[in-house]
Design an enzyme around this catalytic site. Structure first.
Site, PDB file in Angstrom:
ATOM      1  N   ARG A 115       0.819  -1.239   0.000  1.00  0.00           N
ATOM      2  CA  ARG A 115       0.000   0.000   0.000  1.00  0.00           C
ATOM      3  C   ARG A 115       0.843   1.275   0.000  1.00  0.00           C
ATOM      4  O   ARG A 115       0.382   2.348   0.375  1.00  0.00           O
ATOM      5  CB  ARG A 115      -0.972   0.039   1.177  1.00  0.00           C
ATOM      6  N   HIS A 237       0.549  19.093 -27.030  1.00  0.00           N
ATOM      7  CA  HIS A 237       0.288  17.654 -26.951  1.00  0.00           C
ATOM      8  C   HIS A 237      -1.004  17.222 -27.650  1.00  0.00           C
ATOM      9  O   HIS A 237      -1.142  16.050 -27.997  1.00  0.00           O
ATOM     10  CB  HIS A 237       0.251  17.186 -25.492  1.00  0.00           C
TER      11      HIS A 237
HETATM   12 ZN    ZN Z   1       5.187  15.301 -23.299  1.00  0.00          ZN
END
Ligand code: ZN
Ligand code: NAD
Length: 343
Positions: A115, A237
């Site tokens: 965890r 992007h």
């Molecule tokens: Zn990138």
């Protein structure tokens, strides 16, 4: 110099940006009495992981195959198996020595082993030094979908040594520079000037890396879970990812972002971005069909609805978020291609 990530939970971490810091890692990170697994890949010069492991008694190295396909469930299994075999407890630690691939994978393994255990990052590509090593996003790919399984898990410390970049192939160095240009274009005109006038001086590179890291730090501190401002890091992007898909591996991610920025900027700012990209031998145009690029844009996970929010730059050092319909994206792509034909 030392930068600091401050988190609301109080669990901040330091980012050391210094030439030669990898040689001093034993003094920069205290792991005495702990087991340490150093994770690297076979494209990273082995001396780096060797130096890190050499600094910590009780450590061992796991070398994975280089390449994006290693960011997988099976590599995660390899790491977890090693941790179980060596009886790692929650007090022990992982150290990533490599680029963003190793960093994302190691960070994800650290987020889920028992965890969550501590991990440290020693990024060795320019992209990982200025971008992926901070911000806490960790992930692996699954069935061809990038970063679809992941978690937010911050490193305990990041050691950035610009001297590790000496061994980087020029094309991979340039890719990282594309992400640095991305940050400067949206957020820091002074950094843009430094990138344009850089003559190879090592100390200046160190300052530029720290400058880019400061931008990323500011953004992720104010938006740790990517609800708003952090999307500024996606400049270039939106269409960049579409180009990456269309190129089927022929272009590197940073090269696609470089071309993508040219679609999402205008006027003098676009010329300035082009100047910076060309200085580093990065591409500024593509020859893909506008219709197929549009299809890739609409398949991108960031295109949640019929519109796409993208980052737009009309003045270096500042940006705005703009909404585009699919039709407007197609128009944008077509216009840019027409302009190029008439140049
Ligand atoms: Zn990138
Ligand atoms: P990478 O880690 O695949 O490294 C590129 C190549 O360079 C590899 O072959 C590697 O072996 C080699 N290499 C690394 N350091 C070297 C050195 N110093 N000298 C010589 N060769 C070296 O690629 P990358 O561009 O660093 O990172 C890309 C990854 O980062 C992707 O998986 C991407 O999803 C991820 N990423 C994550 C974030 C984030 O916020 N977590 C942000 C951006 C990118």
């Amino acid at each position: 110099m030392i930068l600091r990530y401050n988190s609301e939970s109080g669990k901040g971490y330091d980012i050391v940006v210094e030439a030669g810091s990898i040689d001093r890692i034993g003094r920069l990170i205290d792991l005495s009495g702990k087991k340490v697994l150093v994770i690297t890949d076979d494209g990273v010069p082995s001396e780096y992981a060797g130096k890190v492991a050499g600094a910590f008694a009780g450590s061992h190295i796991l070398t994975l195959k280089a390449g994006e396909s290693t960011k997988s469930l099976s590599a995660l299994e390899t790491i977890i198996s090693s941790l179980v075999e060596h009886r790692f407890s929650r007090d022990d630690a992982l150290v990533a020595v490599g680029g963003g691939m190793v960093g994302d994978l190691c960070g994800f393994a650290a987020s889920c082993y028992m965890r969550g255990i501590n991990y440290y990052s020693v990024p060795t590509t320019l992209l990982s030094q200025v971008d992926s090593s901070i911000g806490g996003k960790t992930a692996i790919n699954f069935h061809g979908v990038k970063n679809i399984v992941g978690a937010f898990h911050n490193p305990s410390k990041v050691i950035v040594d610009p001297e590790c970049l000496d061994t980087l192939p020029p094309r991979i160095f340039a890719e990282g520079m594309a992400e640095m240009i991305k940050m400067a274009a949206t957020s820091d005109a002074g950094l843009y000037e430094s990138i344009c006038s850089w003559n190879g001086d090592k100390a200046e590179l160190c300052d530029m890396i720290a400058g880019a890291l400061s931008i990323k730090l500011n953004v992720v501190q104010s938006d740790p879970y990517e609800k708003g401002l952090r999307k500024v890091l996606n400049f270039g992007h939106t269409i960049g990812h579409a180009i990456e898909s269309a190129a089927e591996g022929d272009l590197y991610h940073g090269e696609c972002v470089a071309i993508g920025m040219m679609y999402m900027s205008e006027g003098r700012a676009r010329q300035q971005i082009e100047t910076a990209l060309e200085k580093y031998g990065l591409p500024v145009s593509d020859s893909f069909n506008p219709v197929s690029l549009c299809e890739f844009v609409s398949h991108d996970k960031k295109a949640k609805s019929s519109t796409v929010t993208a980052v737009w730059v009309s003045d270096i050092g500042s940006f705005e978020f703009r909404e585009f319909t699919q039709e407007e994206i197609k128009q944008l792509i077509t216009n840019r291609k027409n302009e190029q034909q008439h140049r």
